[in-house]
Design a protein around this motif. Structure first.
Motif, PDB file in Angstrom:
ATOM      1  N   LEU A  18       0.657  19.975   1.013  1.00 27.34           N
ATOM      2  CA  LEU A  18      -0.113  18.833   0.514  1.00 27.34           C
ATOM      3  C   LEU A  18      -1.494  19.312   0.069  1.00 27.34           C
ATOM      4  O   LEU A  18      -2.280  19.797   0.887  1.00 27.34           O
ATOM      5  N   VAL A  19      -1.792  19.171  -1.231  1.00 30.01           N
ATOM      6  CA  VAL A  19      -3.081  19.660  -1.747  1.00 30.01           C
ATOM      7  C   VAL A  19      -3.926  18.533  -2.337  1.00 30.01           C
ATOM      8  O   VAL A  19      -5.058  18.770  -2.754  1.00 30.01           O
TER       9      VAL A  19
ATOM     10  N   LEU B 253      -9.345   9.569  -1.976  1.00 32.66           N
ATOM     11  CA  LEU B 253      -9.070  10.526  -3.058  1.00 32.66           C
ATOM     12  C   LEU B 253      -9.558  11.896  -2.577  1.00 32.66           C
ATOM     13  O   LEU B 253     -10.739  12.059  -2.249  1.00 32.66           O
ATOM     14  N   ALA B 254      -8.652  12.839  -2.495  1.00 26.43           N
ATOM     15  CA  ALA B 254      -9.003  14.158  -1.946  1.00 26.43           C
ATOM     16  C   ALA B 254      -8.198  15.235  -2.635  1.00 26.43           C
ATOM     17  O   ALA B 254      -6.992  15.066  -2.869  1.00 26.43           O
ATOM     18  N   VAL B 255      -8.873  16.329  -2.965  1.00 26.92           N
ATOM     19  CA  VAL B 255      -8.186  17.507  -3.514  1.00 26.92           C
ATOM     20  C   VAL B 255      -8.664  18.718  -2.710  1.00 26.92           C
ATOM     21  O   VAL B 255      -9.879  18.893  -2.486  1.00 26.92           O
ATOM     22  N   ALA B 256      -7.727  19.535  -2.260  1.00 21.58           N
ATOM     23  CA  ALA B 256      -8.075  20.732  -1.479  1.00 21.58           C
ATOM     24  C   ALA B 256      -9.031  21.605  -2.291  1.00 21.58           C
ATOM     25  O   ALA B 256      -8.852  21.761  -3.503  1.00 21.58           O
ATOM     26  N   PRO B 257     -10.067  22.153  -1.632  1.00 18.29           N
ATOM     27  CA  PRO B 257     -11.088  22.914  -2.359  1.00 18.29           C
ATOM     28  C   PRO B 257     -10.520  23.958  -3.326  1.00 18.29           C
ATOM     29  O   PRO B 257     -11.027  24.121  -4.432  1.00 18.29           O
ATOM     30  N   GLU B 258      -9.434  24.636  -2.948  1.00 14.40           N
ATOM     31  CA  GLU B 258      -8.904  25.709  -3.810  1.00 14.40           C
ATOM     32  C   GLU B 258      -8.188  25.173  -5.046  1.00 14.40           C
ATOM     33  O   GLU B 258      -7.820  25.940  -5.928  1.00 14.40           O
ATOM     34  N   HIS B 259      -7.995  23.855  -5.136  1.00 16.73           N
ATOM     35  CA  HIS B 259      -7.331  23.276  -6.321  1.00 16.73           C
ATOM     36  C   HIS B 259      -8.271  22.384  -7.137  1.00 16.73           C
ATOM     37  O   HIS B 259      -7.826  21.685  -8.048  1.00 16.73           O
ATOM     38  N   ARG B 260      -9.549  22.409  -6.806  1.00 14.75           N
ATOM     39  CA  ARG B 260     -10.480  21.527  -7.536  1.00 14.75           C
ATOM     40  C   ARG B 260     -10.775  22.053  -8.937  1.00 14.75           C
ATOM     41  O   ARG B 260     -10.655  23.242  -9.210  1.00 14.75           O
ATOM     42  N   GLY B 261     -11.172  21.126  -9.800  1.00 16.58           N
ATOM     43  CA  GLY B 261     -11.541  21.506 -11.164  1.00 16.58           C
ATOM     44  C   GLY B 261     -10.349  21.759 -12.067  1.00 16.58           C
ATOM     45  O   GLY B 261     -10.498  22.263 -13.178  1.00 16.58           O
ATOM     46  N   GLU B 262      -9.149  21.411 -11.598  1.00 18.34           N
ATOM     47  CA  GLU B 262      -7.929  21.626 -12.417  1.00 18.34           C
ATOM     48  C   GLU B 262      -7.419  20.302 -12.993  1.00 18.34           C
ATOM     49  O   GLU B 262      -6.325  20.247 -13.536  1.00 18.34           O
ATOM     50  N   GLY B 263      -8.157  19.222 -12.774  1.00 17.63           N
ATOM     51  CA  GLY B 263      -7.719  17.922 -13.296  1.00 17.63           C
ATOM     52  C   GLY B 263      -6.862  17.126 -12.320  1.00 17.63           C
ATOM     53  O   GLY B 263      -6.404  16.031 -12.650  1.00 17.63           O
TER      54      GLY B 263
ATOM     55  N   SER C 167       0.844  -1.201   0.000  1.00 22.27           N
ATOM     56  CA  SER C 167       0.000   0.000   0.000  1.00 22.27           C
ATOM     57  C   SER C 167       0.874   1.243   0.000  1.00 22.27           C
ATOM     58  O   SER C 167       2.069   1.180   0.293  1.00 22.27           O
ATOM     59  N   GLN C 168       0.231   2.361  -0.319  1.00 18.84           N
ATOM     60  CA  GLN C 168       0.957   3.622  -0.376  1.00 18.84           C
ATOM     61  C   GLN C 168      -0.071   4.755  -0.321  1.00 18.84           C
ATOM     62  O   GLN C 168      -1.249   4.541  -0.613  1.00 18.84           O
ATOM     63  N   VAL C 169       0.374   5.937   0.075  1.00 21.00           N
ATOM     64  CA  VAL C 169      -0.453   7.128  -0.126  1.00 21.00           C
ATOM     65  C   VAL C 169       0.349   8.052  -1.042  1.00 21.00           C
ATOM     66  O   VAL C 169       1.496   8.400  -0.731  1.00 21.00           O
ATOM     67  N   LEU C 170      -0.241   8.368  -2.186  1.00 20.24           N
ATOM     68  CA  LEU C 170       0.395   9.296  -3.119  1.00 20.24           C
ATOM     69  C   LEU C 170      -0.150  10.697  -2.833  1.00 20.24           C
ATOM     70  O   LEU C 170      -1.357  10.859  -2.596  1.00 20.24           O
ATOM     71  N   GLY C 171       0.733  11.670  -2.855  1.00 22.69           N
ATOM     72  CA  GLY C 171       0.311  13.030  -2.527  1.00 22.69           C
ATOM     73  C   GLY C 171       0.679  14.003  -3.625  1.00 22.69           C
ATOM     74  O   GLY C 171       1.708  13.849  -4.291  1.00 22.69           O
ATOM     75  N   ALA C 172      -0.173  15.006  -3.818  1.00 24.52           N
ATOM     76  CA  ALA C 172       0.145  16.111  -4.728  1.00 24.52           C
ATOM     77  C   ALA C 172       0.660  17.252  -3.869  1.00 24.52           C
ATOM     78  O   ALA C 172      -0.025  17.710  -2.947  1.00 24.52           O
ATOM     79  N   LEU C 173       1.888  17.673  -4.171  1.00 32.70           N
ATOM     80  CA  LEU C 173       2.529  18.724  -3.368  1.00 32.70           C
ATOM     81  C   LEU C 173       2.737  19.968  -4.220  1.00 32.70           C
ATOM     82  O   LEU C 173       3.323  19.889  -5.309  1.00 32.70           O
ATOM     83  N   ALA C 174       2.234  21.085  -3.729  1.00 31.39           N
ATOM     84  CA  ALA C 174       2.456  22.387  -4.383  1.00 31.39           C
ATOM     85  C   ALA C 174       3.328  23.192  -3.428  1.00 31.39           C
ATOM     86  O   ALA C 174       2.854  23.569  -2.352  1.00 31.39           O
ATOM     87  N   ASP C 175       4.580  23.404  -3.816  1.00 29.49           N
ATOM     88  CA  ASP C 175       5.528  24.109  -2.933  1.00 29.49           C
ATOM     89  C   ASP C 175       5.515  23.521  -1.523  1.00 29.49           C
ATOM     90  O   ASP C 175       5.334  24.246  -0.538  1.00 29.49           O
ATOM     91  N   ASP C 176       5.629  22.206  -1.436  1.00 31.76           N
ATOM     92  CA  ASP C 176       5.692  21.508  -0.145  1.00 31.76           C
ATOM     93  C   ASP C 176       4.373  21.472   0.631  1.00 31.76           C
ATOM     94  O   ASP C 176       4.331  20.968   1.742  1.00 31.76           O
TER      95      ASP C 176
END
Ligand SMILES: CC(C)(COP(=O)(O)OP(=O)(O)OC[C@H]1O[C@@H](n2cnc3c(N)ncnc32)[C@H](O)[C@@H]1OP(=O)(O)O)[C@@H](O)C(=O)NCCC(=O)NCCS
Length: 149
Positions: free
Chosen positions: A54-55, A72-82, A43-52
């Motif tokens: 976690l978004v 599966l989670a995307v921070a509200p301010e980054h939603r709708g960007e794919g 198992s693993q957790v993959l993360g999207a990092l914007a300037d360190d």
């Protein structure tokens, strides 16, 4: 934006993001879920990092036969960007890299909106009912007493 496997150091940030995205429930311990997923061999957790920061996250794991996607989670301010789609594809790549041919996921009954995202990515109803029960009676009671989810 970088998509990377996360380490135990990201437990607080992931739990905060999951709470913000409405994915936590009183009977689950998100930090324990996170630590187990990042420390296990399957198992693993993959993360999207914007300037360190976690978004986005996706938890992924397998039992040798099927891969499973969770959190599966995307921070509200980054939603709708794919980013949600990118994270699902990254989870699929991880499952494939483990030699596992199929990936599955569960959607909470009240979370209709997300179904479109998965359908767009080729996911279809598998015609199965998911049954479960807590082995810990206190958790079962908490689940029954809490409305929703
Ligand atoms: C689901 C989620 C990860 C999508 O992230 P995202 O980065 O916005 O996803 P993408 O930009 O790649 O795709 C957007 C698509 O998500 C779908 N979607 C899912 N939930 C949505 C919501 N609450 N509102 C609007 N669209 C939603 C739509 O189909 C949308 O398609 P569109 O862009 O054509 O309108 C994000 O909304 C989220 O964190 N939601 C809360 C947690 C959650 O429900 N997780 C899924 C558990 S199964």
């Amino acid at each position: 934006m970088q998509i990377l496997p996360l380490s135990p150091d990201h437990a607080d940030a992931a739990a905060r993001l999951w709470a913000e995205c409405g994915l936590t429930r009183p009977w689950n311990d998100p930090q324990a879920d996170f630590r187990m997923a990042v420390s296990g061999p399957a198992s693993q957790v993959l993360g999207a990092l914007a300037d360190d920061t976690l978004v986005g996250t996706v938890m992924v794991g397998h039992e040798g036969h099927r891969g499973w996607i969770y959190y599966l989670a995307v921070a509200p301010e980054h939603r709708g960007e794919g980013l949600g789609r990118t994270l699902v594809r990254a989870a699929e790549d991880w499952v494939e890299s483990q030699g596992v041919p199929k990936v599955m996921l569960m959607i909470r009954a009240e979370n209709d909106e997300v179904a479109r995202l998965y359908e767009d990515l080729g996911y279809v109803d598998q015609g199965v009912r998911v049954l479960g029960r807590f082995l810990d009676e206190d958790l079962q009671r908490m689940r029954e007493e809490t409305a929703g989810g």
